[in-house]
Write a protein that holds these residues in place. Structure first.
Motif, mmCIF file in Angstrom:
data_model
loop_
_atom_site.group_PDB
_atom_site.id
_atom_site.type_symbol
_atom_site.label_atom_id
_atom_site.label_comp_id
_atom_site.label_asym_id
_atom_site.label_seq_id
_atom_site.Cartn_x
_atom_site.Cartn_y
_atom_site.Cartn_z
ATOM 1 N N UNK A 110 -39.567 -77.301 66.781
ATOM 2 C CA UNK A 110 -38.547 -77.585 65.770
ATOM 3 C C UNK A 110 -39.139 -77.382 64.388
ATOM 4 N N UNK A 111 -38.337 -76.809 63.515
ATOM 5 C CA UNK A 111 -38.850 -76.350 62.229
ATOM 6 C C UNK A 111 -37.775 -76.515 61.156
ATOM 7 N N UNK A 112 -38.173 -76.935 59.973
ATOM 8 C CA UNK A 112 -37.261 -77.014 58.831
ATOM 9 C C UNK A 112 -37.831 -76.198 57.679
ATOM 10 N N UNK A 113 -36.946 -75.615 56.898
ATOM 11 C CA UNK A 113 -37.353 -74.876 55.710
ATOM 12 C C UNK A 113 -37.304 -75.810 54.494
ATOM 13 N N UNK A 114 -38.411 -75.903 53.782
ATOM 14 C CA UNK A 114 -38.429 -76.616 52.507
ATOM 15 C C UNK A 114 -37.876 -75.656 51.458
ATOM 16 N N UNK A 115 -36.821 -76.068 50.788
ATOM 17 C CA UNK A 115 -36.069 -75.128 49.955
ATOM 18 C C UNK A 115 -35.659 -75.790 48.647
ATOM 19 N N UNK A 116 -35.533 -74.960 47.615
ATOM 20 C CA UNK A 116 -35.032 -75.397 46.304
ATOM 21 C C UNK A 116 -35.826 -76.576 45.762
ATOM 22 N N UNK A 117 -37.157 -76.449 45.812
ATOM 23 C CA UNK A 117 -38.013 -77.456 45.178
ATOM 24 C C UNK A 117 -37.887 -77.269 43.672
ATOM 25 N N UNK A 118 -37.481 -78.310 42.983
ATOM 26 C CA UNK A 118 -37.201 -78.168 41.551
ATOM 27 C C UNK A 118 -37.549 -79.453 40.814
ATOM 28 N N UNK A 119 -38.078 -79.317 39.637
ATOM 29 C CA UNK A 119 -38.322 -80.469 38.763
ATOM 30 C C UNK A 119 -37.711 -80.196 37.396
ATOM 31 N N UNK A 120 -37.283 -81.240 36.746
ATOM 32 C CA UNK A 120 -36.651 -81.130 35.432
ATOM 33 C C UNK A 120 -37.616 -80.429 34.472
ATOM 34 N N UNK A 121 -37.196 -79.324 33.849
ATOM 35 C CA UNK A 121 -38.092 -78.607 32.935
ATOM 36 C C UNK A 121 -38.680 -79.493 31.841
ATOM 37 N N UNK A 122 -37.933 -80.517 31.415
ATOM 38 C CA UNK A 122 -38.423 -81.399 30.364
ATOM 39 C C UNK A 122 -39.476 -82.376 30.859
ATOM 40 N N UNK A 123 -39.632 -82.473 32.184
ATOM 41 C CA UNK A 123 -40.567 -83.449 32.752
ATOM 42 C C UNK A 123 -41.709 -82.788 33.502
ATOM 43 N N UNK A 124 -41.883 -81.491 33.345
ATOM 44 C CA UNK A 124 -42.928 -80.794 34.068
ATOM 45 C C UNK A 124 -44.311 -81.202 33.557
ATOM 46 N N UNK A 125 -45.295 -81.097 34.443
ATOM 47 C CA UNK A 125 -46.643 -81.505 34.104
ATOM 48 C C UNK A 125 -46.943 -82.934 34.487
ATOM 49 N N UNK A 126 -45.988 -83.606 35.096
ATOM 50 C CA UNK A 126 -46.185 -84.999 35.487
ATOM 51 C C UNK A 126 -46.383 -85.170 36.998
ATOM 52 N N UNK A 127 -46.462 -84.075 37.714
ATOM 53 C CA UNK A 127 -46.734 -84.149 39.136
ATOM 54 C C UNK A 127 -45.519 -84.354 40.009
#
Length: 282
Positions: free
Chosen positions: A66-83
Motif C-alpha cells: 500500500x502506497x500514498x503519494x505526498x502531494x502539494x506540500x506548501x508553506x505560506x511564502x511569508x513564513x518560509x525559513x521557519x521549518x
C-alpha cells in the motif's frame, strides 16, 4: 475540517502554486479528505499543508504494498525559513504510517528538493527520460492510430507494458484525475497498429505545447509512436515526452532522478529492478 479551514487550504494552494480556482476546486472535489490532510498553523493562521493521495499500490512483481503519494506540500511564502515545510512533510509521513500505508512516494518539484527530502528519510527511487520530439521526423511505415481510452482501460494497458517492473499501479480514480488535468487536446490514449496496442500515453496540453506525461512502449516502437504523436498534434509547437529509460532508444534522452520513496516496512526490492513512477500530477 470546517469549511473555513478548507477555504484556507485553497487560499494557500493558490498563493503557492498559482492555480486557478477551477483547478483547485477540481483537486479538492476529487481527492481531498480531512484524515489525509496535514495542516500546521502559526498564530491561528494556516502556515503549511500537505496531502496524502491514495493513488495506487506499489507493485513489486507478485507482491503489492500500500502506497500514498505526498502531494502539494506548501508553506505560506511569508513564513518560509521557519521549518514548516520540513515539519508538515514529516507529519504527513507519520499520518500515512498511522493510516496503515507501507510506503509514501513523491515527485520533488525541482532538483534541489531531492536533498531536502533525502534529509527526511526519502530515497531517490524512480527515474525517467525526457525527450523533446523532432518535429521534422519523417513519417513511418505502418498505420498507427491514437485512440482515447477510459481510465479503467488505461490501467490495463499500463499493467501490460509495465509487467515485471516495480511501479505505482495507478487506480482508475487517480487516472481520472490526471485525465482532467490533460485539457481538451489531451487525455489517456492507446497507440494501436492494426488494432493491437503498441503503446499507451498520457497527453497533456492546449495544442500549442504538448507534454506527454507518460509514454509506455517497447523501445523498437518508440520512433513509430513518436511519429504518430507528431502527426496527431501537427499544430503543436513542441512535444515533450516523459518515458522510462527502457522505452527510449539510446542517444535520445538520459535518465534522471524523478521520484522518491520512503518505506515504513522492508520492501525487499531487487537491486537491479526496473522502476517507474508514472504521472505526478505536475
Amino acid at each position: 475540517m470546517s469549511p473555513f479551514d478548507v477555504n484556507a487550504l485553497k487560499e494557500l494552494w493558490q498563493a503557492v502554486f498559482l492555480d486557478s480556482a477551477q483547478e483547485i476546486d477540481r483537486f479538492f472535489a476529487h481527492f481531498y479528505a480531512p484524515e489525509r490532510t496535514v495542516a500546521l498553523t502559526d498564530g491561528g493562521s494556516l502556515a503549511a499543508m500537505a496531502h496524502l493521495l491514495p493513488v495506487g499500490n506499489l507493485l513489486l512483481g507478485e507482491r503489492e504494498h500500500s502506497c500514498a503519494m505526498v502531494y502539494a506540500v506548501a508553506s505560506d511564502p511569508a513564513l518560509r525559513g521557519r521549518g514548516y515545510g520540513r515539519c508538515v512533510t514529516e507529519q504527513a509521513c507519520l499520518r500515512a504510517q498511522a493510516l496503515g500505508y507501507d510506503a509514501v512516494v513523491l515527485h520533488p518539484a525541482s532538483p534541489p528538493l531531492f536533498s531536502f527530502y533525502e534529509s527526511l528519510g526519502f530515497t531517490p527511487f524512480f527515474s525517467s527520460c525526457t525527450v523533446p520530439l523532432n518535429r521534422q521526423s519523417p513519417a513511418t511505415s505502418g498505420e498507427v492510430s491514437l485512440r482515447r481510452v477510459p481510465a479503467k482501460e488505461y490501467v490495463q494497458l499500463r499493467r501490460a507494458f509495465l509487467q515485471g517492473s516495480v511501479y505505482i499501479d495507478f487506480t482508475p480514480h487517480a487516472l481520472a484525475y490526471q485525465e482532467m488535468l490533460c485539457g481538451d487536446a489531451g487525455g489517456l490514449f492507446a497507440a494501436e497498429q492494426g488494432g493491437v496496442p503498441i503503446g499507451c500515453a498520457i497527453i497533456e496540453g492546449d495544442g500549442a505545447g504538448i507534454s506527454v506525461r507518460e509514454l509506455l512502449c517497447h523501445k523498437e516502437n518508440f520512433g513509430t509512436v513518436s511519429a504518430t504523436l507528431n502527426r496527431a498534434f501537427s499544430s503543436a509547437k513542441t512535444i515533450v515526452v516523459r518515458a522510462p529509460e527502457w522505452a527510449v532508444p539510446s542517444g535520445l534522452g538520459s535518465s534522471l532522478p524523478f521520484g522518491m520513496l520512503r518505506s515504513f516496512t522492508p520492501l525487499d526490492i531487487p537491486r537491479n529492478a526496473v522502476k517507474w513512477y508514472g504521472p505526478a500530477f505536475d
